[in-house]
Design a protein around this motif. Structure first.
Motif, PDB file in Angstrom:
ATOM      1  N   MET A   1       0.714  -1.295   0.076  1.00 30.21           N
ATOM      2  CA  MET A   1       0.025   0.054  -0.125  1.00 30.21           C
ATOM      3  C   MET A   1       0.789   1.114   0.163  1.00 30.21           C
ATOM      4  SD  MET A   1      -2.747   1.319   2.837  1.00 30.21           S
ATOM      5  CE  MET A   1      -1.593   1.958   3.750  1.00 30.21           C
ATOM      6  N   THR A   2       0.643   2.248  -1.092  1.00 31.89           N
ATOM      7  CA  THR A   2       1.460   3.209  -1.024  1.00 31.89           C
ATOM      8  C   THR A   2       0.714   4.395  -0.847  1.00 31.89           C
ATOM      9  OG1 THR A   2       2.580   2.216  -2.834  1.00 31.89           O
ATOM     10  CG2 THR A   2       3.230   4.416  -2.418  1.00 31.89           C
ATOM     11  N   VAL A   3       0.971   5.364  -0.010  1.00 30.48           N
ATOM     12  CA  VAL A   3       0.315   6.651   0.013  1.00 30.48           C
ATOM     13  C   VAL A   3       1.257   7.809  -0.350  1.00 30.48           C
ATOM     14  CG1 VAL A   3      -0.782   8.314   1.877  1.00 30.48           C
ATOM     15  CG2 VAL A   3      -0.683   5.651   2.250  1.00 30.48           C
ATOM     16  N   SER A   4       0.297   8.586  -0.827  1.00 25.28           N
ATOM     17  CA  SER A   4       1.406   9.668  -1.654  1.00 25.28           C
ATOM     18  C   SER A   4       1.734  10.609  -0.436  1.00 25.28           C
ATOM     19  CB  SER A   4       0.457  10.468  -2.560  1.00 25.28           C
ATOM     20  OG  SER A   4      -0.195  11.570  -2.047  1.00 25.28           O
ATOM     21  N   ARG A   5       2.803  11.223  -0.874  1.00 24.84           N
ATOM     22  CA  ARG A   5       3.412  11.943   0.154  1.00 24.84           C
ATOM     23  C   ARG A   5       2.584  13.059   0.772  1.00 24.84           C
ATOM     24  NH1 ARG A   5       7.795  13.147  -2.289  1.00 24.84           N
ATOM     25  NH2 ARG A   5       7.167  15.245  -2.989  1.00 24.84           N
ATOM     26  N   TYR A   8      -0.206  11.931   3.213  1.00 28.72           N
ATOM     27  CA  TYR A   8       0.448  11.547   4.644  1.00 28.72           C
ATOM     28  C   TYR A   8       0.633  12.783   4.861  1.00 28.72           C
ATOM     29  CZ  TYR A   8       3.225   9.538   7.773  1.00 28.72           C
ATOM     30  OH  TYR A   8       3.744   8.991   9.011  1.00 28.72           O
ATOM     31  N   LEU A   9       1.377  13.559   4.505  1.00 26.61           N
ATOM     32  CA  LEU A   9       1.456  14.806   5.378  1.00 26.61           C
ATOM     33  C   LEU A   9       0.188  15.647   5.795  1.00 26.61           C
ATOM     34  CD1 LEU A   9       4.910  16.236   3.500  1.00 26.61           C
ATOM     35  CD2 LEU A   9       4.687  14.953   5.934  1.00 26.61           C
ATOM     36  N   VAL A  12      -1.056  13.726   8.582  1.00 28.90           N
ATOM     37  CA  VAL A  12      -0.267  14.001   9.824  1.00 28.90           C
ATOM     38  C   VAL A  12      -0.500  15.234  10.484  1.00 28.90           C
ATOM     39  CG1 VAL A  12       2.218  14.399  10.716  1.00 28.90           C
ATOM     40  CG2 VAL A  12       1.623  12.424   9.355  1.00 28.90           C
ATOM     41  N   LEU A  15      -3.983  15.191  12.138  1.00 27.57           N
ATOM     42  CA  LEU A  15      -3.989  14.727  13.339  1.00 27.57           C
ATOM     43  C   LEU A  15      -3.307  15.286  14.510  1.00 27.57           C
ATOM     44  CD1 LEU A  15      -3.180  10.801  12.479  1.00 27.57           C
ATOM     45  CD2 LEU A  15      -5.360  11.924  13.514  1.00 27.57           C
ATOM     46  N   SER A  16      -2.175  16.053  14.114  1.00 31.40           N
ATOM     47  CA  SER A  16      -1.374  16.987  15.034  1.00 31.40           C
ATOM     48  C   SER A  16      -2.225  17.928  15.477  1.00 31.40           C
ATOM     49  CB  SER A  16      -0.088  17.532  14.496  1.00 31.40           C
ATOM     50  OG  SER A  16       0.613  16.333  13.891  1.00 31.40           O
ATOM     51  N   TRP A  19      -4.752  16.923  17.751  1.00 36.01           N
ATOM     52  CA  TRP A  19      -4.494  16.447  19.185  1.00 36.01           C
ATOM     53  C   TRP A  19      -4.183  17.490  19.885  1.00 36.01           C
ATOM     54  CZ3 TRP A  19       0.954  13.601  19.949  1.00 36.01           C
ATOM     55  CH2 TRP A  19       0.803  13.231  21.317  1.00 36.01           C
ATOM     56  N   TRP A  23      -5.761  18.571  23.564  1.00 36.15           N
ATOM     57  CA  TRP A  23      -4.901  19.021  24.579  1.00 36.15           C
ATOM     58  C   TRP A  23      -5.137  20.342  25.248  1.00 36.15           C
ATOM     59  CZ3 TRP A  23      -0.983  22.446  25.791  1.00 36.15           C
ATOM     60  CH2 TRP A  23      -0.445  21.919  27.193  1.00 36.15           C
ATOM     61  N   LYS A  74      -1.051  20.166  42.110  1.00 29.22           N
ATOM     62  CA  LYS A  74      -1.211  18.735  42.097  1.00 29.22           C
ATOM     63  C   LYS A  74      -2.394  18.341  41.287  1.00 29.22           C
ATOM     64  CE  LYS A  74       2.425  17.692  44.039  1.00 29.22           C
ATOM     65  NZ  LYS A  74       3.405  16.622  43.790  1.00 29.22           N
TER      66      LYS A  74
ATOM     67  N   TRP B 166       5.629  10.922  18.989  1.00 25.48           N
ATOM     68  CA  TRP B 166       4.781  11.566  17.879  1.00 25.48           C
ATOM     69  C   TRP B 166       5.569  11.563  16.564  1.00 25.48           C
ATOM     70  CZ3 TRP B 166       0.219  10.904  15.885  1.00 25.48           C
ATOM     71  CH2 TRP B 166      -0.179  11.767  14.667  1.00 25.48           C
ATOM     72  N   LEU B 177       4.906   3.934   4.649  1.00 23.47           N
ATOM     73  CA  LEU B 177       3.594   4.239   3.854  1.00 23.47           C
ATOM     74  C   LEU B 177       4.082   4.957   2.625  1.00 23.47           C
ATOM     75  CD1 LEU B 177       0.823   5.242   6.494  1.00 23.47           C
ATOM     76  CD2 LEU B 177       1.139   2.977   5.317  1.00 23.47           C
ATOM     77  N   VAL B 178       4.917   5.816   2.666  1.00 29.77           N
ATOM     78  CA  VAL B 178       5.082   6.733   1.620  1.00 29.77           C
ATOM     79  C   VAL B 178       6.320   6.303   0.815  1.00 29.77           C
ATOM     80  CG1 VAL B 178       5.676   9.124   0.904  1.00 29.77           C
ATOM     81  CG2 VAL B 178       4.237   8.791   2.659  1.00 29.77           C
TER      82      VAL B 178
END
Lengths: 307, 228, 494
Positions: A1-5, A8-9, A12, A15-16, A19, A23, A74, B166, B177-178
């Protein structure tokens, strides 16, 4: 399985951000500030004259804030202000307004002393039962930051703690300086006859207790520079006589006089009632003439007559 | 290349990339970090302490192993000049890809950074206290104030650590993956197809006895220093 | 010889001949060295306790204006039963004779109780008195008339369950030997108004002496001039105070002067402060010869007054001590400590039973204390004299059985968990009760007061922050309240 760059970025990055956002929103001050800015949350403020500020915060300050405060928080719980108390900590909200028994703040205090989660922890000072009652009642009544101190009538009465006087010592020194030397000199010449009534005032006490009859009119006259600051005079069984009454009348600060066992007589003693600050007088039965007691009562002074 | 040729070749031609000590170190460390987090939250402080000390031992072992271990484990093998790492990183974000017989130049720095953060985290823990009667083994060596400072640091470094983890995972999956460079299975099985390794790749494994002895010495020394 | 005479003349000249000049001269010379080692004067900004360097008993102004100038502290050694005097527990009366609940016994140390004891209800009828409605049993009918002057603390507690350590803890703040008593701290911190009498006088009544011994009025690490001076209410107040037959006052003076020179020399050589203590004690004794016999001479009081105090008999008694205490505070003595012995009502025999000895003990103190209260009040002394009545611990709501033998005698064991004291006079809220025990009177239900709190409160009434009246010793700033962080019981302050 290949994901294009790019894909993917992007994943990421999303998600970052997600997250980071989650937080941030788990931080109550941030979340609240955001909601508040959007007009979705009302200001959290306590007023100075509220039950909270007068009764609740002092208890928290005494037992909680050394670990749950601005320096140390605390479990991310701060109890040093109404705002933070409402925010709660890592384990959720500290309060359930209206339901003290299910409020974490109270639940934790009610755990067994040996429980690892009991607050304050084993060995630290615990709020008294009355202080705990104050917290419970406040929560039961809605945990308001602005409600009036009288709004919870069945709360235990507030205990006024003793505050030790802590004066500005340079002011004390300045006030004392005109008298300090005289007190020292006369104190050396006639030991234990004169002393400041406390370290933080310029007022003095004269006492003829050690010298007895030797403490006489002439000796009293030597204390003339101190007349303006004499607060108490212990002259029981001394050699003072009617001659001294003019001296006594110059002691405008005089509050307490014990002059039983001297030769001062009713006529002179009655003059003492005119001293501006006189509060208490002790005399002997034989020093008291007609109408003396009545005049004393009119002067609002506590008169004690030795038999 | 035909499919048959490729498959037969991949079955036959695999080479050892990560020796067992490195793999064990990696996964034990990951477990320790996970459970440290869980135990700290649950308040199981004694377990947390054991895990923390284990992390210290593991890191100490890894540092020593980075000097006397198998060739791919050695710092000398993957530490490069910072310039090279930056160049590598910028190229990697493009289409360029090059297989590495070990950590790539940027990954090498990641290893150092991760070890440093974990070392800081574990040692600040030694001086921390929780105000509930639990304190790290060295908390009494310093003042209560200093211990409180250490506690605050311990909590703060945790966030840095999470960030690094992370980053680490983003990077690994970027390759998987890439770039279609499977970094995962070598860290599990140890081997990597030679086709995904540089042509001149050569691995010099260190004897496992050496690793066992190193671990024992490091563990005993750490425990002795902390709890004597 | 001629030289020595000359030296003598010079020193006499220096000292002066009159008593008054002696006071200012000699004690100043003696004591300037005495306190050289103790603290510097108030530093900029902060209060720092410091005694002046001229006289160990010179009046020291307290830190802040004090309500109480003098203290009469009545300690009932052996621990009277609060449950039969002040702490009325109807629930205990209802459960009289029942087995003690297990929860009362778990984790507790008892001096004598074993097995599962029975609960013991109040042994005497109680009634409410005065406007304050304070409960007092019929054992103290005279005192009951004065409850509106009293301020009860029903929730004092201690951690000692044997007499000696508990007495030490109550009176010195520590259960071990070697710490200054409350009176010593008062004498040290305030000096005393009357230079012809000791600052701190102790009077004992009863057949025995307190278990804690003379350490109960000891000065600990404070210079020993500040220890309590034990006096007697029968015969000479202080043994060997009078000059022996054939020795005149002039001869005595002469002897003391010679002694002083010798001691002064020793001091210069050895620098032991106790030499100076001894010196000033000689001088105090000399001055006391005149005044002490006078102040202890209760025949100067009217027959009627002695009768009211129950002080007409020649024997030593608590009543006599109360009368002397009044005479002492009237003459400016800073701290008078009365001990009344034999309150230890275990019920092991008739002499330690609530039905007999306890009743007698109550009778012995009831009228004298009541008279002391009214006498001090009528002389205006209650305004600045603090009266304390207390003990080392309380007694259990459980009946003490002796080896399971059935005896007709009834008694109670020691209870350190809660006991009652009362205060009256200067600065204290009259007609008030602080604290609440549980319905059996066994444990504290509300507002516990530790002995450190209690001591901090006494020091507050005397004009001191407990924290600031301290002395460095053995590497620690020593305080009456030890290393505790006590709370001044603000509720009982007027």
């Amino acid at each position: 399985m290949t994901v294009s760059r790019q894909v993917y970025l992007r994943i990421v990055a999303v998600l970052s951000c997600l997250w980071l956002g989650l937080w941030l929103f788990s931080q109550p001050p941030v979340a609240f500030a955001a909601l508040n800015a959007l007009g979705m949350a009302e200001d959290l403020r306590s007023s100075d004259e509220s039950f909270y500020t007068q009764r609740v915060q002092p208890v928290l300050d005494d037992y909680c804030t050394s670990c749950h405060g601005s320096e140390k928080a605390k479990g991310d719980l701060r109890l040093d202000s109404y705002r933070y108390l409402i925010f709660g900590g890592d384990e959720g909200e500290a309060l359930r307004p209206g339901d003290p028994d299910r409020s974490l703040l109270i639940e934790r205090m009610n755990l067994n002393p040996g429980d690892i989660k009991v607050m304050p922890p084993l060995g630290r000072p615990r709020p008294t039962s009355k202080e705990e009652l104050v917290l419970s009642l406040w929560i039961a009544n809605g945990a308001s930051g602005t409600a009036d101190p009288d709004s919870i009538p069945n709360a235990p009465e507030k205990v006024e703690e003793v505050v030790f006087p802590d004066p500005d010592w340079s002011v004390v020194r300045d006030r004392r300086s005109p008298y300090e030397n005289t007190v020292g000199e006369l104190g050396n010449r006639y030991p234990s006859t004169v002393s400041f009534i406390s370290a933080n005032t310029e007022f003095v006490e004269l006492s003829g207790i050690s010298l007895g009859k030797k403490f006489d009119n002439r000796m009293l006259a030597e204390f003339a520079p101190l007349y303006p600051v004499v607060r108490r005079l212990e002259a029981t069984n001394t050699g003072l006589s009617d001659e001294s009454i003019d001296s006594l009348m110059k002691m405008s600060e005089l509050r307490v006089i014990r002059i039983a066992g001297t030769s001062l007589e009713s006529e002179s003693l009655e003059k003492l009632f005119d001293l501006p600050n006189i509060e208490m007088l002790v005399v002997d039965q034989n020093q008291v003439g007609d109408g003396f007691v009545q005049r004393a009562e009119e002067s609002n002074l506590r008169l004690y007559i030795r038999e | 290349m035909s499919n048959i040729a490729q498959s037969s070749e991949s079955i036959e031609r695999k080479a050892l990339l990560w020796d067992a000590p490195v793999r064990l170190f990696h996964w034990l460390l990951a477990l320790c970090i996970l459970f440290s987090w869980i135990t700290a939250n649950a308040g199981w402080m004694t377990v947390h302490l054991v895990l923390g000390v284990t992390v210290l031992i593991l890191i100490s072992f890894r540092i020593v192993w980075g000097i006397i271990g198998s060739s791919t484990a050695r710092f000398g093998n993957f530490l490069t000049g910072p310039g090279r790492a930056v160049r590598y990183l910028s190229k990697s974000l493009g289409d360029h890809h090059q297989f590495h017989g070990g950590h790539n130049p940027a990954g090498g720095y990641m290893v150092i950074a991760m070890l440093t953060v974990l070392l800081l985290q574990a040692s600040s823990g030694l001086f921390s206290n929780n105000d509930l009667g639990f304190a790290g083994p060295l908390a009494d060596v310093v003042s209560k104030n200093a211990s409180d400072e250490a506690t605050i640091l311990h909590a703060a470094i945790f966030h840095v650590l999470v960030m690094f983890i992370w980053l680490h995972m983003v990077a690994v999956f970027y390759y998987v993956l890439v770039k279609e460079d499977d970094l995962l299975s070598p860290m599990i099985k140890g081997e990597k197809p030679t086709s995904q390794l540089p042509e001149n790749y050569k691995m010099t494994p260190a004897p496992y006895m050496r690793a066992t002895v190193t671990l024992l010495v490091v563990a005993v020394a750490t425990v002795f220093l902390l709890f004597r | 010889m001629a030289d020595r005479n000359k030296e003598h003349d010079i020193s006499r000249h220096l000292l002066g001949n009159s008593r008054r000049a002696f006071l200012s001269g000699a004690s100043a010379a003696v004591a300037s060295a005495f306190f050289g080692s103790i603290g510097a004067h108030a530093a900029e900004g902060d209060y720092k306790f410091a005694r002046p360097t001229d006289n160990p008993f010179a009046v020291v102004p307290p830190q802040f204006a004090a309500k109480a100038k003098r203290v009469i502290y009545m300690h009932m050694a052996g621990a009277p039963s609060q449950l039969d005097l002040f702490d009325y527990k109807p629930e205990l009366a209802r459960r009289d004779g029942q087995d003690t609940p297990q929860s009362f016994l778990e984790g507790k140390n008892f001096a004598f109780l074993t097995g599962i004891p029975k609960l013991l209800g109040p042994q005497f009828p109680f009634a409410q008195h005065g406007d304050s409605g304070a409960w007092v049993s019929d054992r103290l009918p005279h005192l009951a008339k004065h409850v509106d002057k009293l301020c009860f603390i029903k929730t004092l507690h201690t951690n000692q369950f044997n007499h000696a350590p508990a007495q030490l803890l109550a009176l010195t703040g520590q259960s071990r030997f070697g710490y200054p008593s409350v009176g010593s701290w008062a004498a040290y911190g305030l000096g005393t108004e009357n230079q012809n009498l000791p600052a701190y006088i102790v009077l004992l009544s009863g057949a025995s002496a307190p278990r804690g011994g003379k350490q109960l009025w000891g000065s600990g690490f404070l210079p020993s001039v500040y220890q309590g001076v034990q006096c007697r209410s029968k015969g000479e107040p202080v043994l060997y105070l009078e000059n022996p037959v054939g020795v005149s006052r002039a001869t005595r003076r002469h002897t003391l002067d010679a002694l002083e020179r010798l001691n002064q020399r020793t001091y210069e050589e050895m620098r032991d402060q106790e030499t100076l203590t001894r010196l000033s004690q000689y001088e105090l004794a000399f001055r006391m010869q005149a005044e002490a016999s006078d102040v202890f001479d209760i025949s100067q009081e009217t027959e009627q007054m002695r009768e009211r105090y129950g002080a007409n008999s020649a024997e030593e008694s608590f009543g006599k001590n109360c009368l002397i205490a009044r005479r002492l505070v009237e003459r400016g003595v800073r701290f008078v400590q009365l001990f009344d012995m034999d309150w230890d009502s275990h019920g092991q025999d008739k002499a330690s039973s609530l039905q007999h000895n306890f009743k007698d003990m109550c009778r012995n103190i009831d009228q004298p204390i009541a008279t002391l209260l009214s006498d001090l009040e009528s002389r205006g002394l209650l305004e600045d004299t603090l009266l304390i009545w207390g003990s080392e611990f309380g007694r259990t709501p459980m009946k003490e059985e002796v080896n399971d033998q059935k005896t007709p005698w009834v008694g109670r064991d020691h209870n350190p968990s809660a006991f009652t004291v009362w205060l009256a006079g200067a600065g204290v809220k009259p007609g008030y009760t602080h604290g609440l025990t549980d319905e059996m009177g066994y444990e504290i239900a509300e507002d516990p007061v530790s002995l450190a709190d209690f001591h901090a409160t006494i020091l507050y009434l005397l004009g001191y922050n407990y924290h600031d009246l301290s002395v460095p010793f053995q590497g620690l700033e020593q305080r009456l309240t030890g290393v505790h962080h006590p709370r001044v019981v603000s509720q009982i302050l007027a």
